[in-house]
Design a protein around this motif. Structure first.
Motif, short mmCIF file in Angstrom:
data_model
loop_
_atom_site.label_atom_id
_atom_site.label_comp_id
_atom_site.label_asym_id
_atom_site.label_seq_id
_atom_site.Cartn_x
_atom_site.Cartn_y
_atom_site.Cartn_z
N TYR A 189 -0.66 16.31 -2.42
CA TYR A 189 -0.34 15.02 -3.05
C TYR A 189 1.08 14.60 -2.74
CZ TYR A 189 -4.67 14.62 -5.72
OH TYR A 189 -5.98 14.46 -6.08
N SER A 190 1.99 15.57 -2.63
CA SER A 190 3.35 15.25 -2.21
C SER A 190 3.34 14.61 -0.83
CB SER A 190 4.20 16.51 -2.21
OG SER A 190 5.46 16.28 -1.59
N THR A 191 2.50 15.14 0.07
CA THR A 191 2.40 14.59 1.42
C THR A 191 1.89 13.16 1.39
OG1 THR A 191 2.02 16.78 2.37
CG2 THR A 191 1.31 14.88 3.68
N VAL A 192 0.84 12.90 0.62
CA VAL A 192 0.31 11.55 0.49
C VAL A 192 1.41 10.60 0.00
CG1 VAL A 192 -1.37 10.09 -0.72
CG2 VAL A 192 -2.04 12.37 0.08
N SER A 193 2.18 11.06 -0.98
CA SER A 193 3.27 10.25 -1.52
C SER A 193 4.34 9.96 -0.48
CB SER A 193 3.88 10.96 -2.73
OG SER A 193 4.99 10.26 -3.23
N GLN A 194 4.74 10.98 0.25
CA GLN A 194 5.80 10.81 1.25
C GLN A 194 5.37 9.91 2.40
OE1 GLN A 194 9.22 12.20 1.37
NE2 GLN A 194 8.61 12.04 -0.77
N ILE A 195 4.10 10.01 2.80
CA ILE A 195 3.61 9.12 3.85
C ILE A 195 3.62 7.68 3.34
CG2 ILE A 195 1.62 8.52 5.29
CD1 ILE A 195 0.92 11.50 5.30
N GLY A 196 3.35 7.50 2.05
CA GLY A 196 3.48 6.16 1.46
C GLY A 196 4.87 5.61 1.64
N TYR A 197 5.86 6.49 1.52
CA TYR A 197 7.25 6.06 1.72
C TYR A 197 7.47 5.61 3.17
CZ TYR A 197 11.63 6.12 -0.89
OH TYR A 197 12.73 5.77 -1.61
N MET A 198 6.84 6.32 4.12
CA MET A 198 6.94 5.91 5.53
C MET A 198 6.31 4.54 5.73
SD MET A 198 5.80 9.54 7.23
CE MET A 198 6.23 11.06 6.38
N PHE A 199 5.16 4.30 5.10
CA PHE A 199 4.52 2.99 5.18
C PHE A 199 5.40 1.91 4.58
CE2 PHE A 199 0.80 5.10 6.59
CZ PHE A 199 -0.11 4.15 7.01
N LEU A 200 6.07 2.23 3.49
CA LEU A 200 6.99 1.28 2.89
C LEU A 200 8.07 0.86 3.88
CD1 LEU A 200 8.43 -0.26 0.60
CD2 LEU A 200 9.44 1.93 -0.10
N GLY A 201 8.65 1.85 4.57
CA GLY A 201 9.69 1.54 5.55
C GLY A 201 9.17 0.63 6.64
N ILE A 243 0.83 -1.21 0.00
CA ILE A 243 0.00 0.00 0.00
C ILE A 243 0.86 1.25 0.00
CG2 ILE A 243 -1.57 1.37 1.43
CD1 ILE A 243 -3.00 -1.21 2.17
N GLY A 244 1.92 1.26 0.82
CA GLY A 244 2.81 2.41 0.85
C GLY A 244 3.47 2.65 -0.49
N THR A 245 3.93 1.59 -1.14
CA THR A 245 4.58 1.71 -2.44
C THR A 245 3.61 2.25 -3.49
OG1 THR A 245 6.05 -0.13 -1.93
CG2 THR A 245 5.81 0.46 -4.25
N ALA A 246 2.43 1.64 -3.55
CA ALA A 246 1.44 2.06 -4.55
C ALA A 246 1.03 3.52 -4.33
CB ALA A 246 0.22 1.14 -4.47
N THR A 247 0.83 3.90 -3.08
CA THR A 247 0.42 5.27 -2.80
C THR A 247 1.54 6.25 -3.12
OG1 THR A 247 -0.99 4.45 -0.99
CG2 THR A 247 -0.52 6.81 -1.03
N ALA A 248 2.77 5.89 -2.78
CA ALA A 248 3.90 6.79 -3.05
C ALA A 248 4.00 7.11 -4.54
CB ALA A 248 5.20 6.15 -2.55
N PHE A 249 3.84 6.09 -5.37
CA PHE A 249 3.94 6.31 -6.82
C PHE A 249 2.71 7.01 -7.38
CE2 PHE A 249 3.15 4.69 -11.15
CZ PHE A 249 4.22 5.29 -11.80
#
Length: 470
Positions: free
Chosen positions: A314-326, A290-296
């Motif tokens: 949208y940048s914020t949504v993407s960056q939070i996706g990166y946090m989920f990825l981690g 989910i984090g990866t898909a949202t980030a992209f």
């Protein structure tokens, strides 16, 4: 108390609550200067208190628990008002109180000529109360109270301009989508009570750790339901659509709630409940996916925006996706590290955007802006620093830490998780409305400066001449 002196943690949430009550009940009749003083004092003292706790950190025994009172006692089930201070909650306190106080100060000038000045600061203090409660909670029930409270405060602040239909609709949209996620969180708590008999963090996690054979099954169900709650609060797929519309609220609200604090609550909750997620490969992998898909996905949507605040949203949504990825590849430290760095530089970008919007007489279309570097030079340099932090040109790029930890996590060296981590690491580089290129295997950050370059440095695009009606 584990032999540790009382830190009076109850003061941290109670002061903003007092500020809310004073301004909320009497603010309409108080002079603006007194409304301001109440709101600022209610957030300044917690900053000082957190700073003193940080200074004493080396002498503290973690976790530090302070019990206030019994809340619910039904048979063998107990839920108390208890505050918990550990490394994770202390880091979050620094973010919440530090960024929160600075945005309160910024709001004094930004909202000076707005109707409902007292109401704005009352709502802002209310948010601080619930967010600090969320961070200091020692059980899932208190966490849920803070969780619901920040959603309420967000609804009130998004719809602050009550006579503006789009703001009212955005507030209702945010409230509705968060209720979907919160329903999942509520079901997760019911499962935790059924299988563990308590909602206390230590007791739940101790039972899981004491049974190494406890894998998947009910823990997967709990993890998936908690993840549903996290996707709602942190605006991740499929519940991300409310956050861009939340930009209808005042810009300082976007900086505090929808960039630095509330939207990171989902990341905090996943990190806090990592014992549960570590025992469920399915739930943990889904966090990463989910984090990866949202980030992209969110980054590609940011590219097509022309509203300066929606680009940052949208940048914020993407960056939070990166946090989920981690977090999804068990690199919790990297995810939280990115949470902290992102909170400060994204709040800076939002506040700089607010300065630009005021300089442009509330125009938010970036293609109608330009040449403002000489008009607002301080904003130009602030924007440049924030963009540089996002690009990794200023300080240590936290997103690279997520990438490195994601692909080297020794417990999750499966092909699936390695592939997810690497894919996310290279696709989430499209954010903040910038395109990303790869040069010799390294990303070029030159396009990450699009916002300050387009908005502040270049000349505005010529507008078509208006013709007189015949």
């Amino acid at each position: 108390m584990n032999g540790i002196p009382n830190l009076h943690l109850w003061l941290l949430p109670i002061l903003p609550l007092a500020g809310f009550l004073v301004n909320g009940l009497f603010g309409r009749r108080l002079p603006k200067a007194l409304v301001t003083a109440v709101a600022i004092i209610a957030t300044a003292i917690p900053v000082i208190q957190v700073a003193t706790i940080v200074a004493r950190f080396g002498s503290l025994t973690m976790p530090h628990i302070e019990r206030m009172a019994t809340w619910i006692s039904a048979g063998s089930f107990h839920a108390d008002f208890v505050f918990r201070l550990d490394q994770l909650s202390l880091v979050m306190l620094c973010v919440v109180t530090g960024v929160g106080f600075l945005i309160h100060v910024y709001s004094i000038g930004y909202m000076a000529h707005e109707e409902g000045y007292w109401r704005y600061f009352a709502y802002l203090n209310l948010f601080m109360f619930f967010m600090i409660t969320l961070v200091l909670a020692n059980n899932f029930l208190m966490l849920f109270i803070g969780w619901e409270g920040v959603g309420l405060a967000s609804y009130l602040l998004i719809g602050f301009y009550v006579l503006k239909a789009s703001a009212a609709d955005a507030g209702k949209k945010a409230f509705s989508y968060n209720r979907i996620g919160d329903f999942g969180f509520l079901l997760a708590m019911f499962l935790i009570i059924q299988h563990f008999g308590t909602l206390n963090y230590n007791q739940v996690f101790a039972q899981i750790i004491a049974h190494p054979a406890m894998q998947g099954g009910v823990l997967t169900a709990i993890g998936l339901l908690l993840l549903l709650g996290a996707t709602g609060k942190s605006a991740q797929i499929p519940l991300y659509v409310w956050l861009p519309d939340a930009m209808e609220g005042p810009t300082p609200v976007s900086a505090l709630i929808h960039a630095a604090t509330m939207v990171t609550a989902g990341v905090y909750m996943v990190a806090r409940a990592h014992v549960i997620f570590d025992r469920s490969a399915v739930a943990l992998a889904l966090v990463a996916v989910i984090g990866t898909a949202t980030a992209f996905f969110a980054a590609t949507m940011a590219v097509a925006q022309n509203d300066i605040k929606r680009v940052l949203a949208y940048s914020t949504v993407s960056q939070i996706g990166y946090m989920f990825l981690g977090c999804g590849v068990a690199a919790y430290g990297a995810g939280v590290f990115h949470l902290v760095s992102h909170a400060f530089f994204k709040a800076l970008l939002f506040l700089a955007a607010g300065s630009v919007i005021l300089a442009q007489h509330h125009e938010q279309n970036m293609f109608k802006m330009g040449g403002l570097r000489k008009v607002v030079p301080a904003t130009f340099w602030a924007f440049l620093i924030g963009a540089g932090a996002l690009a990794g040109a200023v300080g240590r790029d936290a997103s690279r830490v997520v990438e490195a930890d994601s692909v080297s996590s020794s417990d999750y060296q499966t092909l699936q998780n390695r592939s997810v981590a690497q894919f996310g690491a290279y696709t989430a580089r499209v954010e903040d409305g910038q395109l990303v290129t790869f040069l010799n295997g390294e990303e070029s950050g030159r396009f990450r400066l699009r916002l300050p370059a387009d908005v502040l440095a270049r000349e505005p695009e010529p507008q078509p001449a208006k013709t007189a009606a015949v």
